[in-house]
Design a protein around this motif. Structure first.
Motif, mmCIF file in Angstrom:
data_model
loop_
_atom_site.group_PDB
_atom_site.id
_atom_site.type_symbol
_atom_site.label_atom_id
_atom_site.label_comp_id
_atom_site.label_asym_id
_atom_site.label_seq_id
_atom_site.Cartn_x
_atom_site.Cartn_y
_atom_site.Cartn_z
ATOM 1 N N LEU A 78 0.836 -1.200 0.000
ATOM 2 C CA LEU A 78 0.000 0.000 0.000
ATOM 3 C C LEU A 78 0.871 1.249 0.000
ATOM 4 N N ARG A 79 1.977 1.227 0.748
ATOM 5 C CA ARG A 79 2.897 2.382 0.764
ATOM 6 C C ARG A 79 3.430 2.671 -0.635
ATOM 7 N N GLU A 80 3.729 1.597 -1.378
ATOM 8 C CA GLU A 80 4.280 1.781 -2.720
ATOM 9 C C GLU A 80 3.295 2.494 -3.632
ATOM 10 N N PRO B 51 6.274 6.862 1.682
ATOM 11 C CA PRO B 51 5.813 7.743 2.769
ATOM 12 C C PRO B 51 6.144 7.134 4.140
ATOM 13 N N GLU B 52 6.253 7.993 5.132
ATOM 14 C CA GLU B 52 6.499 7.528 6.491
ATOM 15 C C GLU B 52 5.335 6.652 6.961
ATOM 16 N N LEU B 53 5.686 5.597 7.673
ATOM 17 C CA LEU B 53 4.662 4.671 8.149
ATOM 18 C C LEU B 53 4.163 5.151 9.510
ATOM 19 N N ASP B 54 3.119 6.018 9.456
ATOM 20 C CA ASP B 54 2.596 6.590 10.691
ATOM 21 C C ASP B 54 1.089 6.823 10.550
ATOM 22 N N ASP B 55 0.528 7.511 11.542
ATOM 23 C CA ASP B 55 -0.920 7.747 11.517
ATOM 24 C C ASP B 55 -1.322 8.634 10.344
ATOM 25 N N ASP B 56 -0.436 9.576 9.962
ATOM 26 C CA ASP B 56 -0.739 10.439 8.813
ATOM 27 C C ASP B 56 -0.898 9.603 7.538
#
Length: 477
Positions: A145-147, A243-248
């Motif tokens: 999903l990040r990709e 992207p950074e793996l966080d709540d945002d």
């Protein structure tokens, strides 16, 4: 009419049929009428030429041949019914005797449905793998999903695996450009594979404006299997920034507020998918358990035709995937001999399973109503990407509806087997199948299970006729 049957093998029979001449009279009259409409005889209106005139003008032998051609299929079908035979292919028919005023004799050799003694099929047992979703499985899905939300950044360095490169590529043979093998400004992910053998190796470590040359073999087109020279030039290198793996990220990529909620949703989706995979494995295991209890005679011609059809289907899929058979076998870790042996086993199991499910459907007197047939055809159309109405019209025009009805009956028979079986995982836990919905969730225990079907017609066809597919998984209208 008299008929006798000789059993040549458990799956092949020879019919000997005698048709008295008096029973040929309706076909003989029809032959005279047909020929009378086709010829012009002075003094007679078209269609009103008397038989004796037709005999003089055309010949009695022509009329007799026409009558025989008319009566043969009817007599053959009557003989099948009389001897309770179900044909599996077109017959080999030979006229052994036919004389004017003396009647007709012919033989018909044909593959027939074998007689099967069904074992007890209620209370079968089977075992499947445990249902397990690991943290690594969840991470893999989240990374994918990040990709999707990654950005590409131009970099001034040689390309490495995972980079996106912009390339110009041309393939030549004997100095001539191969038709359809020249591209410019094409974006390609290094290490992705599936394009041209040798491309990833050439690109890894290549700098901007650097050209690489290598020899490969084409997998499609007029030059398939032949060596060609490939020249590829890198015109740009882009690095993927995740992207950074966080709540945002969770809020941007989904409807969830936190990364923990997103991961939990991914885990639940994976679990539902695993349930469906487990159900499919249970279906196959139950059917395999039944197959082990009975010997089903198989018609070799039917097996051979199915083997050839699967090989052809595999070849087509490999071409579409840009793979050769050798490359596919290498990726599967199989030799040619192992592949052929596995294919033969799968085909024989599939044909045997069809006969078994048909026998169960007959024994249980399973029918198919119009609503079930319509729903099945719509689903088949959607799966093949066709317009439902066009698909339905095609099925009726080409007389495929009986095949679809049989698919549905096999699905019902397989459903009966699975729901009556005891299925456990490797840890000994019972596997819930009866109330498993199509989305992988478990429903309430209800009397009506139409909306909670473990297997449907497509599942049955997959189970009895599993597709042989390349790494990239039938009837086929």
């Amino acid at each position: 009419m008299k008929s006798a049957v000789e059993t040549l093998s458990p799956t092949r029979a020879k019919l000997t049929v005698e048709v008295p001449f008096e029973e040929l009279k309706p076909s003989l009259d029809a032959a005279y009428q047909k020929i009378a409409k086709q010829i012009n005889v002075p003094g007679f209106r078209r269609g009103k030429v008397p038989p004796q005139v037709i005999d003089r003008q055309v010949g009695r032998a022509v009329v007799l041949d026409e009558a025989v051609n008319d009566v043969l299929p009817k007599a053959y079908m009557e003989a099948l019914t009389e001897n309770s035979l179900t044909p599996l292919a077109q017959p080999d028919i030979e006229v052994t005797k036919f004389e004017d005023n003396e009647g007709l004799e012919f033989t018909a050799e044909v593959d027939v449905k074998p007689e099967i003694t069904l074992p007890a099929y209620d209370g079968l047992s089977a075992k499947v793998d445990d249902l397990a979703v690991s943290d690594d499985d969840v991470t893999e899905q989240v990374d994918a999903l990040r990709e999707r939300f990654a950005t590409l950044i131009d970099v001034e360095r040689p390309a490495k695996s995972g980079d996106f490169v912009v390339i110009d590529l041309v393939a030549t043979q004997d100095g001539e450009v191969v038709e359809g093998a020249e591209i410019a400004g094409f974006s390609y992910k290094v290490g992705n594979g599936g394009m041209i053998d040798g491309l990833d190796e050439a690109l890894e470590g290549a700098a901007i404006d650097e050209e690489k040359n290598f020899v490969t073999q084409l997998v499609s087109g007029d030059l398939v299997g032949q060596d060609v020279d490939v020249k590829v030039k890198v015109t740009g290198v882009q690095e993927q920034e995740l992207p950074e793996l966080d709540d945002d990220f969770a809020q941007e990529a989904s409807e969830f507020d936190t990364l923990a909620e997103l991961r939990e949703d991914v885990r639940e989706r994976l679990t539902r998918g695993k349930r469906l995979e487990q159900a499919a494995a249970a279906r196959d295991a139950v059917l395999e358990s039944l197959l082990e209890q009975v010997e089903v005679p198989l018609p070799e011609t039917m097996v051979t035709e199915e083997l050839n059809a699967r090989r052809e289907n595999l070849e087509q899929q490999l071409v579409m995937s840009g793979l050769t058979l050798e490359k596919y076998l290498e990726e599967e870790g199989q030799t040619q001999e192992e592949f052929e042996a596995d294919l033969d086993r799968r085909v024989r199991d599939a044909v045997a399973a069809q006969f078994l499910l048909d026998e169960i459907a007959d024994k249980e007197e399973m029918g198919v109503d119009q609503a079930e047939l319509t729903q099945h055809m719509i689903r088949r159309a959607q799966q093949s990407g066709q317009d439902p109405q066009e698909f339905v019209n095609h099925m009726f025009e080409h007389n495929h509806v009986p095949d679809l009805v049989q698919e549905i009956r096999r699905g019902k028979a397989l459903q009966l087997l699975v729901e009556g079986a005891t299925v456990t995982d490797e840890s000994g836990n019972p596997v819930e199948l009866k109330n498993l919905r199509g989305d992988g969730t478990i429903g309430e225990d209800e009397p009506e299970v139409a909306d909670h079907v473990v297997v449907d017609a497509e599942d049955a066809e997959d189970a009895v006729d599993p597709a042989v597919e390349p790494a990239v998984d039938p009837t086929q209208a």
